[in-house]
Scaffold this motif. Structure first.
Motif, mmCIF file in Angstrom:
data_model
loop_
_atom_site.group_PDB
_atom_site.id
_atom_site.type_symbol
_atom_site.label_atom_id
_atom_site.label_comp_id
_atom_site.label_asym_id
_atom_site.label_seq_id
_atom_site.Cartn_x
_atom_site.Cartn_y
_atom_site.Cartn_z
ATOM 1 N N TYR A 206 0.823 -1.213 0.000
ATOM 2 C CA TYR A 206 0.000 0.000 0.000
ATOM 3 C C TYR A 206 0.858 1.263 0.000
ATOM 4 C CZ TYR A 206 -3.834 3.196 1.098
ATOM 5 O OH TYR A 206 -4.751 4.227 1.043
ATOM 6 N N ASN A 207 2.014 1.193 0.640
ATOM 7 C CA ASN A 207 2.897 2.361 0.749
ATOM 8 C C ASN A 207 4.125 2.237 -0.148
ATOM 9 O OD1 ASN A 207 1.480 3.811 3.008
ATOM 10 N ND2 ASN A 207 1.932 1.888 4.058
ATOM 11 N N LEU A 208 4.015 1.442 -1.200
ATOM 12 C CA LEU A 208 5.155 1.211 -2.075
ATOM 13 C C LEU A 208 5.666 2.505 -2.702
ATOM 14 C CD1 LEU A 208 6.964 -1.025 -3.216
ATOM 15 C CD2 LEU A 208 5.340 -1.268 -5.117
ATOM 16 N N ASP A 209 4.772 3.455 -2.941
ATOM 17 C CA ASP A 209 5.184 4.725 -3.545
ATOM 18 C C ASP A 209 6.168 5.478 -2.649
ATOM 19 O OD1 ASP A 209 3.006 4.938 -1.777
ATOM 20 O OD2 ASP A 209 2.411 6.881 -2.591
ATOM 21 N N GLU A 210 5.964 5.429 -1.340
ATOM 22 C CA GLU A 210 6.859 6.140 -0.423
ATOM 23 C C GLU A 210 8.276 5.561 -0.468
ATOM 24 O OE1 GLU A 210 5.392 6.843 3.525
ATOM 25 O OE2 GLU A 210 3.295 6.783 2.842
ATOM 26 N N ASP A 236 -0.896 -12.037 -2.653
ATOM 27 C CA ASP A 236 -1.992 -12.919 -3.082
ATOM 28 C C ASP A 236 -2.942 -13.218 -1.935
ATOM 29 O OD1 ASP A 236 -0.775 -13.019 -5.543
ATOM 30 O OD2 ASP A 236 0.151 -14.981 -5.232
ATOM 31 N N ASN A 237 -2.530 -12.927 -0.713
ATOM 32 C CA ASN A 237 -3.371 -13.195 0.455
ATOM 33 C C ASN A 237 -4.255 -12.001 0.817
ATOM 34 O OD1 ASN A 237 -4.273 -14.863 2.627
ATOM 35 N ND2 ASN A 237 -2.987 -13.680 4.030
ATOM 36 N N ILE A 238 -4.172 -10.905 0.071
ATOM 37 C CA ILE A 238 -5.037 -9.756 0.325
ATOM 38 C C ILE A 238 -6.439 -10.090 -0.178
ATOM 39 C CG2 ILE A 238 -5.463 -7.323 -0.192
ATOM 40 C CD1 ILE A 238 -2.440 -7.002 -0.585
ATOM 41 N N PRO A 239 -7.452 -9.990 0.675
ATOM 42 C CA PRO A 239 -8.824 -10.311 0.236
ATOM 43 C C PRO A 239 -9.224 -9.502 -0.991
ATOM 44 C CG PRO A 239 -8.737 -10.080 2.619
ATOM 45 C CD PRO A 239 -7.395 -9.643 2.102
ATOM 46 N N LEU A 240 -9.959 -10.122 -1.886
ATOM 47 C CA LEU A 240 -10.319 -9.495 -3.157
ATOM 48 C C LEU A 240 -11.054 -8.180 -2.951
ATOM 49 C CD1 LEU A 240 -11.494 -12.657 -5.165
ATOM 50 C CD2 LEU A 240 -9.222 -11.613 -5.081
ATOM 51 N N GLU A 241 -11.909 -8.117 -1.904
ATOM 52 C CA GLU A 241 -12.704 -6.910 -1.677
ATOM 53 C C GLU A 241 -11.866 -5.732 -1.189
ATOM 54 O OE1 GLU A 241 -13.193 -9.596 2.010
ATOM 55 O OE2 GLU A 241 -13.093 -9.802 -0.174
ATOM 56 N N ASN A 242 -10.628 -6.000 -0.744
ATOM 57 C CA ASN A 242 -9.759 -4.926 -0.259
ATOM 58 C C ASN A 242 -8.744 -4.444 -1.292
ATOM 59 O OD1 ASN A 242 -9.865 -6.877 2.647
ATOM 60 N ND2 ASN A 242 -10.777 -4.845 2.537
ATOM 61 N N ARG A 243 -8.710 -5.094 -2.435
ATOM 62 C CA ARG A 243 -7.652 -4.795 -3.402
ATOM 63 C C ARG A 243 -7.890 -3.527 -4.218
ATOM 64 N NH1 ARG A 243 -5.607 -10.627 -5.806
ATOM 65 N NH2 ARG A 243 -5.527 -11.694 -3.784
ATOM 66 N N GLN A 244 -9.145 -3.220 -4.477
ATOM 67 C CA GLN A 244 -9.429 -2.077 -5.348
ATOM 68 C C GLN A 244 -8.880 -0.779 -4.774
ATOM 69 O OE1 GLN A 244 -10.480 -2.079 -8.496
ATOM 70 N NE2 GLN A 244 -10.324 -4.308 -8.227
ATOM 71 N N GLU A 245 -8.950 -0.640 -3.474
ATOM 72 C CA GLU A 245 -8.409 0.573 -2.838
ATOM 73 C C GLU A 245 -6.901 0.672 -3.061
ATOM 74 O OE1 GLU A 245 -7.943 2.694 1.567
ATOM 75 O OE2 GLU A 245 -9.147 0.866 1.350
ATOM 76 N N ILE A 246 -6.198 -0.468 -2.958
ATOM 77 C CA ILE A 246 -4.744 -0.490 -3.162
ATOM 78 C C ILE A 246 -4.415 -0.192 -4.619
ATOM 79 C CG2 ILE A 246 -2.647 -1.883 -3.009
ATOM 80 C CD1 ILE A 246 -4.076 -3.546 -0.845
#
Length: 300
Positions: A206-210, A236-246
């Motif tokens: 999520y913070n890869l840009d920093e 790959d373990n990030i739930p599908l419903e949480n990925r769009q925000e990332i």
């Protein structure tokens, strides 16, 4: 990646090898893991590669499922005459040495390895590379050895910055790593090559840009790789419903260099590969948070 870089560097040798002949082939590159002596206990690491993790598990064994399989492992012994005899036969052909660990700069056996190249008289044709956690700056004795070699590279294992770095790479201090990084950056650029290698996981995606911007600000090249274990820490373990925000956040970063570095991970998240290891994730995270007096939920 390192694999792709090595294939390019040794491309001419690669195509000239007789792959059916397992004898009398000159070894050009050696990757030596000296042992697991390490001063950090990183979240994505394991006891076979870190003595600090081994001792932490042994101290809190009742909280873990299994007894660790390795203590402080010395994979190369000072008194192993067979290894050193064989190594003397190899050095005349080797042109690249890779040191990993553990933390290789804590292991003084590699001083002896470097001295072998100098004694044989081939050091000026040899490049050296370290994977280091950034907490150690080489002693003066090492620099006197480095002077004999063609070039020396250091890849800093930085997966995040500031407080998140200290959380992920337990036992470290971000301020100390920054101080060391400044020392490394002052070295002769004609002799020493400094870069960053980051392992991308659920902790830093999520913070890869920093992290990428930190590398840019310090004028350092950064290479990345996907964590290969444990599975619960892979993106790959990030739930599908949480990925769009990332995905939305990463794709919104208006920086061509960042997009180049992040493209693989954005596409990976879009593939909807889901390992469903969340129970293991929280078990692992909560256990270490309890032992280390840290808090994933507060930090992230």
């Amino acid at each position: 990646s390192k694999r792709v870089r090595d294939e390019y560097v040794y491309r001419e040798k690669y195509f000239s090898i007789d792959w059916n002949n397992i004898y009398q082939q000159d070894i050009l590159s050696l990757d030596i893991k000296l042992g697991n002596n390490c001063n950090l206990a990183c979240r994505i690491c394991r006891p076979e590669l870190s003595s600090s993790i081994y001792h932490e598990i042994k101290k809190h064994l009742e909280m873990f499922d299994n007894d660790p399989v390795a203590g402080k492992s010395e994979w190369i012994s000072e008194t192993d005459s067979y290894f050193w005899t064989k190594f003397q036969e190899l050095v005349k052909h080797v042109t690249h040495m890779e040191f990993t660990g553990g933390e290789p700069l804590l292991d003084k056996k590699h001083h002896k390895i470097l001295q072998q190249f100098i004694d044989v008289g081939v050091a000026d044709n040899v490049t050296i590379h370290y994977n280091t956690n950034g907490t150690v700056f080489p002693q003066e004795k090492l620099f006197s050895l480095y002077n004999n070699f063609k070039s020396v590279g250091f890849s800093f294992s930085l997966d995040d910055i500031e407080q998140r770095f200290d959380y992920h790479r337990y036992g470290s201090k971000w301020s100390k790593v920054l101080d060391n990084l400044e020392k490394y950056k002052k070295l002769d650029k004609n002799k020493f090559v400094i870069n960053i290698y980051a392992v991308v996981s659920v902790f830093n995606i999520y913070n890869l840009d920093e992290l990428i911007f930190f590398a840019q600000h310090n004028e350092l090249n950064i290479e990345t790789g996907l964590v290969d274990g444990p599975s619960e820490f892979c993106i790959d373990n990030i739930p599908l419903e949480n990925r769009q925000e990332i995905i939305k956040k990463l794709e919104s970063v208006n920086n061509e260099y960042f997009q180049q570095k992040a493209k693989f991970y954005i596409n990976r998240l879009k593939k909807n590969i889901y390992t469903d290891c969340n129970n293991e994730f929280w078990k692992n995270v909560n256990r270490l948070d309890s032992i280390r007096n840290q808090s994933f939920k507060e930090l992230y």
